[in-house]
Design a protein around this motif. Structure first.
Motif, PDB file in Angstrom:
ATOM      1  N   GLY A 239      35.669  -7.990  25.229  1.00  0.00           N
ATOM      2  CA  GLY A 239      35.475  -9.274  24.564  1.00  0.00           C
ATOM      3  C   GLY A 239      34.175  -9.364  23.798  1.00  0.00           C
ATOM      4  O   GLY A 239      33.900 -10.382  23.164  1.00  0.00           O
ATOM      5  N   SER A 240      33.375  -8.313  23.843  1.00  0.00           N
ATOM      6  CA  SER A 240      32.061  -8.325  23.192  1.00  0.00           C
ATOM      7  C   SER A 240      32.032  -7.357  22.018  1.00  0.00           C
ATOM      8  O   SER A 240      32.385  -6.182  22.168  1.00  0.00           O
ATOM      9  N   SER A 241      31.611  -7.862  20.876  1.00  0.00           N
ATOM     10  CA  SER A 241      31.491  -7.040  19.675  1.00  0.00           C
ATOM     11  C   SER A 241      30.083  -7.173  19.106  1.00  0.00           C
ATOM     12  O   SER A 241      29.408  -8.190  19.296  1.00  0.00           O
ATOM     13  N   LEU A 242      29.653  -6.140  18.413  1.00  0.00           N
ATOM     14  CA  LEU A 242      28.369  -6.167  17.735  1.00  0.00           C
ATOM     15  C   LEU A 242      28.402  -7.243  16.655  1.00  0.00           C
ATOM     16  O   LEU A 242      29.409  -7.403  15.956  1.00  0.00           O
ATOM     17  N   ALA A 243      27.306  -7.999  16.503  1.00  0.00           N
ATOM     18  CA  ALA A 243      27.277  -9.078  15.516  1.00  0.00           C
ATOM     19  C   ALA A 243      25.864  -9.286  14.993  1.00  0.00           C
ATOM     20  O   ALA A 243      24.875  -8.991  15.676  1.00  0.00           O
ATOM     21  N   ILE A 244      25.763  -9.783  13.772  1.00  0.00           N
ATOM     22  CA  ILE A 244      24.508 -10.312  13.236  1.00  0.00           C
ATOM     23  C   ILE A 244      24.744 -11.774  12.923  1.00  0.00           C
ATOM     24  O   ILE A 244      25.667 -12.121  12.173  1.00  0.00           O
ATOM     25  N   GLN A 245      23.926 -12.635  13.523  1.00  0.00           N
ATOM     26  CA  GLN A 245      24.094 -14.075  13.346  1.00  0.00           C
ATOM     27  C   GLN A 245      22.734 -14.761  13.419  1.00  0.00           C
ATOM     28  O   GLN A 245      21.915 -14.443  14.298  1.00  0.00           O
ATOM     29  N   ASP A 246      22.489 -15.652  12.477  1.00  0.00           N
ATOM     30  CA  ASP A 246      21.226 -16.404  12.434  1.00  0.00           C
ATOM     31  C   ASP A 246      20.015 -15.473  12.449  1.00  0.00           C
ATOM     32  O   ASP A 246      19.008 -15.725  13.125  1.00  0.00           O
ATOM     33  N   GLY A 247      20.131 -14.373  11.708  1.00  0.00           N
ATOM     34  CA  GLY A 247      19.001 -13.466  11.562  1.00  0.00           C
ATOM     35  C   GLY A 247      18.710 -12.588  12.748  1.00  0.00           C
ATOM     36  O   GLY A 247      17.636 -11.981  12.824  1.00  0.00           O
ATOM     37  N   SER A 248      19.663 -12.476  13.705  1.00  0.00           N
ATOM     38  CA  SER A 248      19.432 -11.668  14.901  1.00  0.00           C
ATOM     39  C   SER A 248      20.623 -10.764  15.180  1.00  0.00           C
ATOM     40  O   SER A 248      21.771 -11.098  14.863  1.00  0.00           O
ATOM     41  N   GLY A 254      34.158 -11.766  17.895  1.00  0.00           N
ATOM     42  CA  GLY A 254      35.034 -11.471  16.770  1.00  0.00           C
ATOM     43  C   GLY A 254      34.755 -12.410  15.624  1.00  0.00           C
ATOM     44  O   GLY A 254      33.990 -13.373  15.743  1.00  0.00           O
ATOM     45  N   GLY A 255      35.368 -12.133  14.483  1.00  0.00           N
ATOM     46  CA  GLY A 255      35.185 -12.979  13.320  1.00  0.00           C
ATOM     47  C   GLY A 255      34.185 -12.431  12.328  1.00  0.00           C
ATOM     48  O   GLY A 255      33.726 -11.290  12.404  1.00  0.00           O
ATOM     49  N   PHE A 256      33.820 -13.317  11.381  1.00  0.00           N
ATOM     50  CA  PHE A 256      33.020 -12.967  10.218  1.00  0.00           C
ATOM     51  C   PHE A 256      31.709 -12.285  10.595  1.00  0.00           C
ATOM     52  O   PHE A 256      31.316 -11.277   9.998  1.00  0.00           O
ATOM     53  N   HIS A 257      31.018 -12.799  11.610  1.00  0.00           N
ATOM     54  CA  HIS A 257      29.698 -12.278  11.954  1.00  0.00           C
ATOM     55  C   HIS A 257      29.759 -10.903  12.626  1.00  0.00           C
ATOM     56  O   HIS A 257      28.743 -10.230  12.760  1.00  0.00           O
ATOM     57  N   CYS A 258      30.949 -10.501  13.043  1.00  0.00           N
ATOM     58  CA  CYS A 258      31.127  -9.207  13.713  1.00  0.00           C
ATOM     59  C   CYS A 258      31.634  -8.117  12.768  1.00  0.00           C
ATOM     60  O   CYS A 258      31.999  -7.033  13.220  1.00  0.00           O
ATOM     61  N   CYS A 273      24.814   3.620   8.039  1.00  0.00           N
ATOM     62  CA  CYS A 273      24.138   2.355   8.294  1.00  0.00           C
ATOM     63  C   CYS A 273      25.200   1.268   8.312  1.00  0.00           C
ATOM     64  O   CYS A 273      26.267   1.405   7.700  1.00  0.00           O
ATOM     65  N   LEU A 274      24.916   0.190   9.055  1.00  0.00           N
ATOM     66  CA  LEU A 274      25.870  -0.897   9.248  1.00  0.00           C
ATOM     67  C   LEU A 274      25.313  -2.147   8.591  1.00  0.00           C
ATOM     68  O   LEU A 274      24.349  -2.752   9.065  1.00  0.00           O
ATOM     69  N   GLU A 275      25.950  -2.573   7.480  1.00  0.00           N
ATOM     70  CA  GLU A 275      25.515  -3.752   6.739  1.00  0.00           C
ATOM     71  C   GLU A 275      26.378  -4.954   7.107  1.00  0.00           C
ATOM     72  O   GLU A 275      27.604  -4.884   7.086  1.00  0.00           O
ATOM     73  N   SER A 276      25.740  -6.061   7.452  1.00  0.00           N
ATOM     74  CA  SER A 276      26.460  -7.269   7.832  1.00  0.00           C
ATOM     75  C   SER A 276      27.277  -7.809   6.663  1.00  0.00           C
ATOM     76  O   SER A 276      26.769  -7.922   5.538  1.00  0.00           O
ATOM     77  N   VAL A 277      28.534  -8.154   6.922  1.00  0.00           N
ATOM     78  CA  VAL A 277      29.364  -8.812   5.907  1.00  0.00           C
ATOM     79  C   VAL A 277      28.910 -10.257   5.735  1.00  0.00           C
ATOM     80  O   VAL A 277      28.881 -10.796   4.624  1.00  0.00           O
ATOM     81  N   ALA A 278      28.523 -10.903   6.840  1.00  0.00           N
ATOM     82  CA  ALA A 278      28.092 -12.298   6.790  1.00  0.00           C
ATOM     83  C   ALA A 278      26.747 -12.455   6.089  1.00  0.00           C
ATOM     84  O   ALA A 278      26.494 -13.470   5.430  1.00  0.00           O
ATOM     85  N   TYR A 279      25.882 -11.434   6.262  1.00  0.00           N
ATOM     86  CA  TYR A 279      24.538 -11.482   5.681  1.00  0.00           C
ATOM     87  C   TYR A 279      24.307 -10.205   4.876  1.00  0.00           C
ATOM     88  O   TYR A 279      23.650  -9.271   5.351  1.00  0.00           O
ATOM     89  N   PRO A 280      24.846 -10.124   3.655  1.00  0.00           N
ATOM     90  CA  PRO A 280      24.694  -8.904   2.853  1.00  0.00           C
ATOM     91  C   PRO A 280      23.227  -8.513   2.693  1.00  0.00           C
ATOM     92  O   PRO A 280      22.347  -9.364   2.525  1.00  0.00           O
ATOM     93  N   GLY A 281      22.974  -7.198   2.790  1.00  0.00           N
ATOM     94  CA  GLY A 281      21.612  -6.703   2.681  1.00  0.00           C
ATOM     95  C   GLY A 281      20.875  -6.652   4.002  1.00  0.00           C
ATOM     96  O   GLY A 281      19.727  -6.205   4.053  1.00  0.00           O
ATOM     97  N   ASN A 282      21.536  -7.087   5.091  1.00  0.00           N
ATOM     98  CA  ASN A 282      20.953  -7.008   6.432  1.00  0.00           C
ATOM     99  C   ASN A 282      21.656  -5.907   7.225  1.00  0.00           C
ATOM    100  O   ASN A 282      22.898  -5.884   7.284  1.00  0.00           O
ATOM    101  N   PRO A 292      15.957  -3.770  19.500  1.00  0.00           N
ATOM    102  CA  PRO A 292      16.558  -4.244  18.244  1.00  0.00           C
ATOM    103  C   PRO A 292      15.520  -4.928  17.370  1.00  0.00           C
ATOM    104  O   PRO A 292      14.630  -5.633  17.874  1.00  0.00           O
ATOM    105  N   LEU A 293      15.614  -4.693  16.079  1.00  0.00           N
ATOM    106  CA  LEU A 293      14.704  -5.302  15.126  1.00  0.00           C
ATOM    107  C   LEU A 293      15.378  -6.479  14.438  1.00  0.00           C
ATOM    108  O   LEU A 293      16.606  -6.575  14.413  1.00  0.00           O
ATOM    109  N   VAL A 294      14.564  -7.366  13.871  1.00  0.00           N
ATOM    110  CA  VAL A 294      15.126  -8.348  12.948  1.00  0.00           C
ATOM    111  C   VAL A 294      15.869  -7.530  11.902  1.00  0.00           C
ATOM    112  O   VAL A 294      15.324  -6.540  11.388  1.00  0.00           O
ATOM    113  N   PRO A 295      17.141  -7.852  11.632  1.00  0.00           N
ATOM    114  CA  PRO A 295      17.948  -6.957  10.786  1.00  0.00           C
ATOM    115  C   PRO A 295      17.183  -6.374   9.601  1.00  0.00           C
ATOM    116  O   PRO A 295      16.536  -7.084   8.838  1.00  0.00           O
TER     117      PRO A 295
END
Length: 328
Positions: A239-248, A254-258, A273-282, A292-295
């Protein structure tokens, strides 16, 4: 099999001549490198020896000695010219006249030894493996004739399969690249270039770091919700997926942030490298300590680079790691 090794697959199909013994090679064998050799004992085999040397005093960090006259494998370490307590491996998998594949996986604290993809033993290091800088393979001097015909020697990085040394030299297929290992249905490990050999993992209570071993918390099922986009679902906690959300960097359900886009950051084929779809360039990133670093916004920085290990694929071909390796 222990892992999806380019050395093994290419070496199996190579028309190889015999490598003269004694064979020695100066090289650096770091933790989580894999030493591979292919050979065939002679019909009258007595003993052969594989030594890993290191340090200013040329210590034998590992002395691996199959003894046909005693049907056992002796293991030891020599420091300051003196051998320690000799140990024996659990079994004797070598047969006169029968080709074998020997693999020695170097971890932080042990040597994990396999013959023909079957686990043989674990030998605890008595001096740091980081000191290894030379390997030597030879017939035992007391034998009446040669005990071993050697046809291949190689060392590769566990993280991404990059060959550090091979004899004879292998020509890797030009189509090979880490990016192609990211495809739907594969179960993968993402090994951080910055905190190597640590792998990305989701720990209990949703904490993320880059210090994983090869347990299920450091393995991810690749899912492709849309063409060119990928999600990474944890094998231990589905039930847990990697995500970038709110700069972290965080854990999502699941969903857009994953969703992530995958690319080759430096054009070498070795990393993704893994680029966030929700936050392009991160980009997903870790520092040298596995935190973990700030994206990361610079995909060319090593903090955002990951080697890819495939542990299973949709066809069900097993690349499961042995129990001795499942720390997480």
């Amino acid at each position: 099999p222990l892992f999806r090794s380019r050395i093994n697959s290419d070496a199996a199909n190579l028309e190889m001549g015999e490598i003269p013994l004694p064979f020695s090679q100066i090289l650096i064998v770091n933790p989580f490198a894999v030493f591979t050799m292919r050979g065939k004992p002679t019909a009258s085999a007595y003993r052969f020896i594989v030594n890993f040397f290191g340090g200013d005093d040329r210590s034998k960090v590992l002395h691996f000695n199959p003894r046909f006259d005693q049907t056992r494998v002796a293991l030891n370490t020599m420091i300051d010219g003196k051998y320690g307590t000799e140990l024996s491996a659990g079994g004797f998998p070598f047969v006169e006249g029968q080709e074998f594949l020997l693999e020695i996986v170097v971890t932080r604290a042990n040597f994990e030894i396999y013959v023909d993809k079957n686990y043989l033993c674990t030998y605890k290091q008595r001096t740091p493996s980081s000191a290894i800088d030379m390997v030597m393979i030879e017939n035992h001097p007391k034998g009446k004739g040669p005990s071993l015909h050697l046809s291949y020697v190689g060392v590769e990085e566990y993280a991404n399969g990059r060959i550090l040394f091979s004899c004879p030299q292998l020509q890797i297929q030009p189509g090979y690249c880490a990016e192609k290992r990211i495809k739907e249905g594969n179960i993968v490990q993402l090994v951080s270039r910055a905190s190597y050999p640590g792998a990305l993992r989701i720990r209990k209570r949703g904490k993320i770091d880059g210090k994983g071993g090869t347990g299920k918390r450091a393995q991810f099922l690749v899912v492709s919700p849309k063409p060119g986009e990928y999600s990474f679902c944890n094998v231990k906690d589905s039930g847990s997926s990697l995500a970038i959300q709110d700069g972290s960097l965080t854990v999502g359900k699941g969903g857009f942030h994953c969703s992530f886009r995958v690319s080759d950051p430096i054009g070498s084929g070795e990393y993704v490298c893994l680029e966030s779809v929700a936050y392009p360039g991160n980009y997903v990133a870790f520092n040298e300590h596995g935190r973990p670093l700030v994206p990361q916004t610079n995909k060319g920085h090593c903090h955002a680079h990951f080697g890819v290990r495939v542990t299973s694929d949709p066809e069900g071909r097993g690349y499961d790691l042995p129990p001795a390796y499942t720390f997480d």
